[in-house]
Write a protein that holds these residues in place. Structure first.
Motif, PDB file in Angstrom:
ATOM      1  N   VAL A 259      42.678  32.048  34.848  1.00 31.50           N
ATOM      2  CA  VAL A 259      44.051  32.232  34.384  1.00 31.50           C
ATOM      3  C   VAL A 259      44.098  33.383  33.382  1.00 31.50           C
ATOM      4  CG1 VAL A 259      45.999  31.176  33.204  1.00 31.50           C
ATOM      5  CG2 VAL A 259      44.583  29.807  34.760  1.00 31.50           C
ATOM      6  N   ALA A 262      48.917  32.137  30.557  1.00 29.32           N
ATOM      7  CA  ALA A 262      49.380  30.757  30.705  1.00 29.32           C
ATOM      8  C   ALA A 262      50.473  30.507  29.681  1.00 29.32           C
ATOM      9  CB  ALA A 262      48.235  29.769  30.513  1.00 29.32           C
ATOM     10  N   SER A 387      52.167  30.743  34.963  1.00 25.75           N
ATOM     11  CA  SER A 387      50.849  31.348  34.781  1.00 25.75           C
ATOM     12  C   SER A 387      50.638  32.484  35.767  1.00 25.75           C
ATOM     13  CB  SER A 387      49.739  30.303  34.940  1.00 25.75           C
ATOM     14  OG  SER A 387      49.550  29.973  36.297  1.00 25.75           O
TER      15      SER A 387
END
Length: 995
Positions: A259, A262, A387
């Motif tokens: 990720v 986020a 995200s």
């Protein structure tokens, strides 16, 4: 239609456009003599400014409709790496837009398997035996698997209710699918302690699938006993329910991924930019974006991301009271990518950020969450998580693609990480469309496949035996017939499918799209059939039509047939000799460009036809205002027909398709009410003029007699309502010069019609009405020296308005106007007139066809020939440069800049104005009805293939005379040669003298 084009053109066996290799054939550029019609191939368009919509005469279907209220060109709205095919469909006086009905991908391996989420409740609404109704009648018998709630309570709303026990830690999500509503609906919940129900979904007219986080919205936790209530709102209104599920939270797409960004929406600090007063607030777990007023606005957050390492953006939306969108901006201008167009859907969505932008490496950009309220104020959307993360789409869009528009088909070609796909979209007939896809080498290392997919909005069913997906809603049904050998699956959303979201082998209550995996090399056809209504009979009809269209060889023959059909049609278009831009600077516009646009105008005019619609009580063909623009604000029964725009279309269409022109006009007059009112948007009158033009072109006296009664009633109603009436805009004391002028001129045609029909007793009444209205006009709109008004309000409910010159100067066309107001109108026109500017300086705010026409005719009537000539040629030049047939045109800046097209697009206004201008410069005035001719300065052209009293009429300017030919030139009272002084209009009925 009454004639099958397959029968008509069965002998045609050649194919055009798409070569056997799948390569796109270059757009034809063959040089031709100006008077000769082009072939359909010559009208093909490629590149950024190409047309994308396609239809056939008297079909309810329009492929790739244009959202004129949205952003972008036709190509930008109706193209992309997914090769999207969208469709508009007309039924029950509505125009439904179905986006992403078909898309094309390369599947990267086998489709993912599906593990259903844990559920507490799964309601398929095959009955409502477990629900308690209050104030509604529930019908579960009309369409299997659907329940319709109709409000019966005088209070104007009612509901069904069901008590359940739910573990909010395990199954906090509530999903509902609503295929149709005639009013509004809402979804509420109560645990027995609340005075007012908790709204999961506030009153909305939206349809589709919606998901809500009950735990987040309520703040409840643990196990609760609650009552779910589905409301229908509006006495006599209904809502149709397909499914309702209480289930676990689906895994967020960034699980097990890297990720890069986020956002849990526990803070709003990163969202530092906004527009139109839009705000974002957080409760510590979710954020709500609110638009205080109407229209739209956004909140923005800047991020820096390596889009090669993190090419996927995912977002979870919990609820919305309007609509939302997600776009990308790099600062200082327009948004560079739309990841999510306006939608009222809720749930989890994933997007190919890298693919949508074409980016790689590290990029800094702004994420923009839009709130769309439309005409409503105070709408909001609640977001739970966003995200940007790693991952690769299972369904890979094209890395390169191109499109070419043809009058009979739409070509596409695309390249993928492995292999290519090419093909075309074509009408099978008026009720079905085919997409042919020729895949080559998509296997790659052996695992790749061709993946066809389509979004579903409505009740979805699948017959594995026939490979047909049907999607039903309240007013229409469509069916998709898939190729043999397809591995078919169903998914919650198209966005989820792209990123490998789980699928099922049969539709479920959460189905939002279908997918069909096929071998990576081979030729395949998908047939799409439509039918009116949402019942079993409609499903059967749509299924049959889709099946007939699901054939590669048949589609190839269809393409050849339509090409031949359009080639033949183009030979029937009145042929023009001179397409040059005269008098004004052409700014690079060539005669060939005008020629092609002229024939495209006639092509769009014919493709614009809608059929009779028995479900609305209309038994006549319709000349739609803008079939591809999905405009439906006309009279009930024929809402696609504007009682202004469509009339101008009929006036030129009568020369190529008299049955359609007359049919649509008769249908319009059939809707005139007993008091003379014509429902829908009230617009300036061109109706008597249109009746006279249609009669003179065809000689159809019976139809003229048929329409006279309702026409007369309506003109008398118009005389009491000379103003715009639309929605809440209805001010009885308003008088609008544009309406008054048009009506005075229409009274002239009413006199001609009454005289022609031998109704001598009617003539004095029309003459008196004209004189009284003319007297009122002079008193209302000329309050003093140097002042001309567009609007006045007799009871002073609003201030008077000077308005736009284009509206006011139409008064130049009033015959018998006294010299004082006439001079004021000339001054008003000349004050704006700038022949060296775009649209001759008359479109600083706007100019549209009916006003441009009456200004032009008035200038000619007043001997202002040079001004008329410049206006005509500037309009033609700048309409061609804009690339649009539009309702409204506007100056964009300097002469060399591209002029602006606005309003309803595409529209009959632009079509009719261009044709009228070209005919005037070639010696013919259509507005008189009875043939009238004019030699403009320097004119040497002519028009052949016109009609008068059902017979052919040719016009040819030769030096200082106009020569007339065709069968009509042999009619009694006509002559073949007219002396033609420059700028003098010659009425054939009187100019021949004794010859």
């Amino acid at each position: 239609m009454t004639i099958s084009r397959r029968t008509l053109l069965a002998a045609v066996s050649t194919t055009v456009g798409l070569a056997a290799t799948g390569a796109l054939t270059p757009v034809a550029r063959a040089a031709r003599r100006s008077a000769a019609p082009p072939t359909a191939a010559e009208l093909a368009q490629s590149g950024a400014d190409q047309q994308r919509w396609l239809s056939v005469p008297e079909s309810r279907i329009v492929v790739n409709p244009f959202d004129f209220g949205g952003n972008g060109t036709e190509l930008e709205q109706n193209s992309g790496p997914e090769l999207p095919l969208s469709v508009g469909y007309y039924a029950h006086d509505r125009a439904a837009r179905i986006t992403d009905l078909l898309t094309v991908f390369r599947a990267n391996g086998d489709r993912p398997s599906w593990t259903p989420p844990e559920t507490t409740l799964t309601e398929d609404f095959s009955s409502v035996d477990d629900w308690s109704p209050a104030g509604v009648a529930a019908d579960s018998s009309t369409t299997p698997g659907l329940t319709t709630l109709t409000v019966t309570a005088d209070q104007g709303y009612g509901h069904i209710a069901r008590r359940i026990t739910v573990d909010l830690e395990r199954t906090p999500m509530v999903s509902v699918t609503v295929p149709a509503t005639t009013g509004t609906w809402s979804l509420k919940v109560n645990d027995g302690t609340l005075t007012d129900d908790l709204k999961l979904q506030a009153d909305t007219g939206s349809t589709g699938s919606f998901t809500y986080d009950l735990r987040a919205i309520s703040g409840w936790s643990g196990t609760k006993e609650v009552e779910l209530r589905v409301f229908a709102v509006g006495l006599g209104k209904s809502v149709t329910l397909d499914s309702l599920t209480v289930h676990a939270v689906p895994a967020f797409p960034d699980a097990d991924e890297t990720v890069a960004v986020a956002d849990e929406f526990d803070s709003t600090a990163p969202w530092s930019s906004s527009s139109n007063g839009t705000t974002i607030t957080s409760n510590g777990a979710q954020a709500t974006v609110t638009l205080p007023g109407s229209g739209f606005g956004y909140v923005g957050r800047q991020v820096t991301v390596d889009v090669t390492a993190a090419p996927v953006l995912s977002v979870r939306v919990l609820a919305t009271t309007g609509a939302w969108a997600l776009k990308i901006n790099t600062g200082g201008g327009a948004d560079v990518a739309t990841l999510q167009p306006d939608t009222s859907a809720t749930g989890t969505f994933s997007y190919d950020l890298a693919g949508a932008t074409g980016w790689s490496g590290t990029r800094t950009f702004t994420l923009k969450l839009y709130q769309i309220g439309g005409s409503a104020s105070g709408t909001s959307t609640t977001f739970d998580r966003l995200s940007i993360h790693s991952g690769a789409p299972w369904a890979q869009p094209a890395t390169q693609f191109e499109h070419v528009w043809h009058p009979g088909a739409l070509d596409f070609q695309a390249s993928y990480p492995a292999g290519t796909a090419s093909g075309f979209d074509v009408f099978h007939d008026e009720d079905a469309v085919t997409r042919v896809v020729r895949a080559k080498g998509l296997e790659g290392d052996g695992a790749g496949k061709l993946l066809l997919a389509g979004a579903c909005r409505g009740t979805v069913r699948y017959d594995a035996g026939t490979r047909v997906v049907t999607v039903s809603s309240q007013h229409y049904t469509y069916a998709v017939a898939l190729p043999r050998g397809a591995a078919v699956s169903f998914h919650a959303s198209l966005a989820g499918l792209v990123f490998g979201a789980a699928g099922t082998e049969a539709p479920t209550e959460r189905t939002g799209c279908w997918a069909a995996a096929l071998p990576g090399t081979g030729d395949h056809a998908v047939g799409v059939g439509f039918a009116v209504d949402g019942d079993a009979a409609a499903a059967a009809a749509a299924t049959e039509r889709a099946g007939a269209a699901c054939d590669v060889a048949g589609a190839t023959a269809d393409r050849a047939s339509w090409t031949t059909y359009w080639d033949d049609y183009l030979t029937r278009v009145p042929a023009v000799q001179d397409f040059s831009v005269h008098t004004v600077d052409p700014v690079g516009v060539t005669a060939e460009q005008v020629r092609l646009q002229y024939y495209r105008a006639f092509l769009q005019l014919e493709q614009n036809l809608l059929p009779a619609t028995p479900e609305t009580g209309n038994m006549y063909v319709q000349v739609a205002t803008g079939k591809a623009s999905m405009w439906v604000s006309g009279s009930p029964g024929t809402r696609a027909v504007a009682s202004w725009d469509a009339l101008l279309g009929m006036q030129v269409q009568v020369h190529v398709n008299p049955e359609a022109a007359w049919g649509s006009f008769v249908g319009m007059m059939a809707l005139v009410e007993a008091d003379g009112k014509l429902g829908g948007e009230s617009l300036p009158s061109r109706k008597a003029q249109t009746a006279w033009i249609l009669y003179q072109a065809t000689g159809d006296r019976a139809r003229l007699e048929e329409v006279y009664g309702p026409l007369a009633r309506h003109l008398r109603w118009e005389q009491q309502n000379m103003r715009w009436i639309y929605g809440s805009h209805d001010f009885p004391d308003e008088r609008d010069a544009e309406f008054v002028i048009s009506l005075i001129i229409d009274f002239d045609y009413a006199v001609l019609i009454a005289q022609e029909l031998g109704l001598r007793d009617e003539v004095p009444g029309w003459t008196d009405l004209r004189q009284r209205t003319l007297s009122d006009y002079r008193g209302w709109f000329f309050p003093g020296p140097g002042v001309t008004l567009q609007k006045t309000f007799l009871e002073h409910s609003h201030p008077d308005e000077v308005g736009l010159t284009m509206y006011v100067a139409t008064g130049l066309h009033i015959e018998g106007l006294p010299s004082a107001p006439l001079e004021e109108l000339k001054k008003r026109f000349l004050n704006d007139y700038r022949p060296d500017e775009q649209f001759a300086g008359l479109a600083g705010e706007a100019i549209k066809a009916p006003d441009a026409q009456y200004m032009t005719y008035g200038l000619l009537d007043r001997g202002m020939v040079q001004e008329a000539d410049a206006l005509i040629n500037a309009l033609t030049r700048d309409m061609v440069r804009s690339g649009w047939f539009a309702e409204v045109y506007r100056q964009s800046g300097s002469l060399t800049q591209t002029p602006t097209a606005d309003g309803v697009r595409p529209s009959l206004f632009g079509i009719a104005n261009l044709i009228d201008n070209v005919w005037i410069t070639n010696g013919y005035r259509l507005d008189r009805g009875t043939p009238a001719f004019i030699r403009m300065p320097g004119a040497t052209g002519g028009v052949s293939g016109l009609t008068y009293r059902g017979k052919s009429l040719d016009v040819d300017i030769k030096g200082s005379v106009i020569r007339l030919g065709g069968e009509a030139a042999g009619l009694p009272g006509t002559c073949r040669v007219l002396d033609a002084p420059v700028g003098v209009t010659l009425d054939w009925s009187s100019a021949c003298g004794g010859r």
